[in-house]
Design a protein around this motif. Structure first.
Motif, PDB file in Angstrom:
ATOM      1  N   ARG A   1      -1.674 -37.667   8.568  1.00  0.00           N
ATOM      2  CA  ARG A   1      -2.669 -37.400   7.524  1.00  0.00           C
ATOM      3  C   ARG A   1      -2.013 -36.753   6.322  1.00  0.00           C
ATOM      4  N   ALA A   2      -2.507 -37.093   5.137  1.00  0.00           N
ATOM      5  CA  ALA A   2      -1.970 -36.520   3.906  1.00  0.00           C
ATOM      6  C   ALA A   2      -2.606 -35.171   3.608  1.00  0.00           C
ATOM      7  N   ASP A   3      -3.896 -35.009   3.869  1.00  0.00           N
ATOM      8  CA  ASP A   3      -4.610 -33.757   3.610  1.00  0.00           C
ATOM      9  C   ASP A   3      -5.141 -33.195   4.915  1.00  0.00           C
ATOM     10  N   ILE A   4      -4.932 -31.900   5.090  1.00  0.00           N
ATOM     11  CA  ILE A   4      -5.433 -31.214   6.275  1.00  0.00           C
ATOM     12  C   ILE A   4      -6.228 -30.002   5.806  1.00  0.00           C
ATOM     13  N   SER A   5      -7.413 -29.828   6.344  1.00  0.00           N
ATOM     14  CA  SER A   5      -8.257 -28.688   5.998  1.00  0.00           C
ATOM     15  C   SER A   5      -8.205 -27.677   7.129  1.00  0.00           C
ATOM     16  N   ILE A   6      -8.012 -26.402   6.754  1.00  0.00           N
ATOM     17  CA  ILE A   6      -7.921 -25.321   7.738  1.00  0.00           C
ATOM     18  C   ILE A   6      -8.904 -24.228   7.343  1.00  0.00           C
ATOM     19  N   ASN A   7      -9.691 -23.770   8.291  1.00  0.00           N
ATOM     20  CA  ASN A   7     -10.569 -22.623   8.074  1.00  0.00           C
ATOM     21  C   ASN A   7     -10.141 -21.531   9.047  1.00  0.00           C
ATOM     22  N   LEU A   8      -9.822 -20.352   8.522  1.00  0.00           N
ATOM     23  CA  LEU A   8      -9.454 -19.229   9.382  1.00  0.00           C
ATOM     24  C   LEU A   8      -9.769 -17.925   8.681  1.00  0.00           C
ATOM     25  N   SER A   9      -9.789 -16.861   9.445  1.00  0.00           N
ATOM     26  CA  SER A   9     -10.023 -15.521   8.907  1.00  0.00           C
ATOM     27  C   SER A   9      -8.884 -14.624   9.355  1.00  0.00           C
ATOM     28  N   LEU A  10      -8.482 -13.725   8.466  1.00  0.00           N
ATOM     29  CA  LEU A  10      -7.453 -12.751   8.802  1.00  0.00           C
ATOM     30  C   LEU A  10      -8.118 -11.439   9.204  1.00  0.00           C
ATOM     31  N   LYS A  11      -7.522 -10.761  10.162  1.00  0.00           N
ATOM     32  CA  LYS A  11      -8.046  -9.467  10.597  1.00  0.00           C
ATOM     33  C   LYS A  11      -7.333  -8.358   9.837  1.00  0.00           C
ATOM     34  N   THR A  12      -8.104  -7.332   9.463  1.00  0.00           N
ATOM     35  CA  THR A  12      -7.551  -6.188   8.748  1.00  0.00           C
ATOM     36  C   THR A  12      -6.479  -5.504   9.593  1.00  0.00           C
ATOM     37  N   ALA A  13      -5.336  -5.257   8.980  1.00  0.00           N
ATOM     38  CA  ALA A  13      -4.243  -4.574   9.673  1.00  0.00           C
ATOM     39  C   ALA A  13      -4.535  -3.075   9.702  1.00  0.00           C
ATOM     40  N   ILE A  14      -4.305  -2.471  10.836  1.00  0.00           N
ATOM     41  CA  ILE A  14      -4.507  -1.033  10.985  1.00  0.00           C
ATOM     42  C   ILE A  14      -3.149  -0.398  11.251  1.00  0.00           C
ATOM     43  N   THR A  15      -2.781   0.555  10.413  1.00  0.00           N
ATOM     44  CA  THR A  15      -1.514   1.255  10.566  1.00  0.00           C
ATOM     45  C   THR A  15      -1.803   2.707  10.916  1.00  0.00           C
ATOM     46  N   VAL A  16      -1.336   3.129  12.065  1.00  0.00           N
ATOM     47  CA  VAL A  16      -1.526   4.504  12.503  1.00  0.00           C
ATOM     48  C   VAL A  16      -0.298   5.298  12.071  1.00  0.00           C
ATOM     49  N   LEU A  17      -0.534   6.357  11.317  1.00  0.00           N
ATOM     50  CA  LEU A  17       0.552   7.199  10.840  1.00  0.00           C
ATOM     51  C   LEU A  17       0.740   8.382  11.775  1.00  0.00           C
ATOM     52  N   GLU A  18       1.971   8.645  12.149  1.00  0.00           N
ATOM     53  CA  GLU A  18       2.273   9.798  12.991  1.00  0.00           C
ATOM     54  C   GLU A  18       2.026  11.089  12.225  1.00  0.00           C
ATOM     55  N   GLN A  19       2.511  11.116  10.983  1.00  0.00           N
ATOM     56  CA  GLN A  19       2.421  12.333  10.187  1.00  0.00           C
ATOM     57  C   GLN A  19       2.397  11.935   8.723  1.00  0.00           C
ATOM     58  N   LEU A  20       1.651  12.667   7.946  1.00  0.00           N
ATOM     59  CA  LEU A  20       1.581  12.440   6.512  1.00  0.00           C
ATOM     60  C   LEU A  20       1.821  13.769   5.822  1.00  0.00           C
ATOM     61  N   GLU A  21       2.791  13.790   4.922  1.00  0.00           N
ATOM     62  CA  GLU A  21       3.114  15.021   4.209  1.00  0.00           C
ATOM     63  C   GLU A  21       2.876  14.794   2.724  1.00  0.00           C
ATOM     64  N   VAL A  22       2.078  15.658   2.125  1.00  0.00           N
ATOM     65  CA  VAL A  22       1.790  15.595   0.699  1.00  0.00           C
ATOM     66  C   VAL A  22       2.455  16.797   0.045  1.00  0.00           C
ATOM     67  N   THR A  23       3.251  16.539  -0.975  1.00  0.00           N
ATOM     68  CA  THR A  23       3.926  17.628  -1.671  1.00  0.00           C
ATOM     69  C   THR A  23       3.604  17.571  -3.152  1.00  0.00           C
ATOM     70  N   ASP A  24       3.779  18.695  -3.799  1.00  0.00           N
ATOM     71  CA  ASP A  24       3.535  18.802  -5.235  1.00  0.00           C
ATOM     72  C   ASP A  24       4.774  19.404  -5.863  1.00  0.00           C
ATOM     73  N   THR A  25       5.284  18.755  -6.896  1.00  0.00           N
ATOM     74  CA  THR A  25       6.489  19.251  -7.535  1.00  0.00           C
ATOM     75  C   THR A  25       6.198  19.905  -8.879  1.00  0.00           C
ATOM     76  N   ARG A  26       4.939  19.966  -9.250  1.00  0.00           N
ATOM     77  CA  ARG A  26       4.555  20.581 -10.514  1.00  0.00           C
ATOM     78  C   ARG A  26       4.634  22.093 -10.408  1.00  0.00           C
ATOM     79  N   GLU A  27       5.100  22.732 -11.465  1.00  0.00           N
ATOM     80  CA  GLU A  27       5.107  24.183 -11.486  1.00  0.00           C
ATOM     81  C   GLU A  27       3.710  24.677 -11.841  1.00  0.00           C
ATOM     82  N   GLU A  28       3.347  25.808 -11.251  1.00  0.00           N
ATOM     83  CA  GLU A  28       2.025  26.362 -11.524  1.00  0.00           C
ATOM     84  C   GLU A  28       1.935  26.844 -12.959  1.00  0.00           C
ATOM     85  N   GLU A  29       0.800  26.609 -13.561  1.00  0.00           N
ATOM     86  CA  GLU A  29       0.565  27.049 -14.931  1.00  0.00           C
ATOM     87  C   GLU A  29      -0.407  28.227 -14.909  1.00  0.00           C
ATOM     88  N   THR A  30      -0.176  29.168 -15.816  1.00  0.00           N
ATOM     89  CA  THR A  30      -1.116  30.260 -15.971  1.00  0.00           C
ATOM     90  C   THR A  30      -2.090  29.838 -17.048  1.00  0.00           C
TER      91      THR A  30
END
Length: 110
Positions: free
Chosen positions: A47-76
């Protein structure tokens, strides 16, 4: 396609067109960064043309640890309209009859 770097993208409706070499059977991998890959075996059967119907499942990524840092100096910062009054110190301000409005009048900007 599996073992090939050829690819394509979809339009807003999810439709796509992929030109592939003639083969009786091949495996196409459907994927997106936010979804799990899906491998689909295709049998062309001439066949020259093939039609495909499918759905993708949302990927789930489990993070062991998340670290948020701030490098801005505090302002008065001085915030206008913000005045702190120590109640003990306010009692020591000499005023006639202990009038609190007189204590406020001693503050800068009031």
């Amino acid at each position: 396609m599996e073992n090939d770097n050829q690819g394509t993208t979809t339009n807003d409706s999810g439709d796509f067109r992929l030109v592939i070499p003639y083969a009786d059977t091949l495996i196409i991998i459907f994927g997106h960064v936010q979804y799990d890959d899906v491998k689909q075996k295709l049998i062309s059967e001439g066949r020259a043309d093939i039609s495909i119907n499918l759905s993708l499942k949302t990927a789930i990524t489990v993070l062991e640890q998340l670290e948020v840092t701030d490098t801005r100096e505090e302002e008065t910062r001085i915030q206008a309209g913000n005045v702190s009054i120590d109640p003990k110190a306010a009692k020591n301000v000499p005023t006639a009859f202990g009038d609190f409005s007189k204590v406020l009048a001693t503050l800068p900007g009031v």
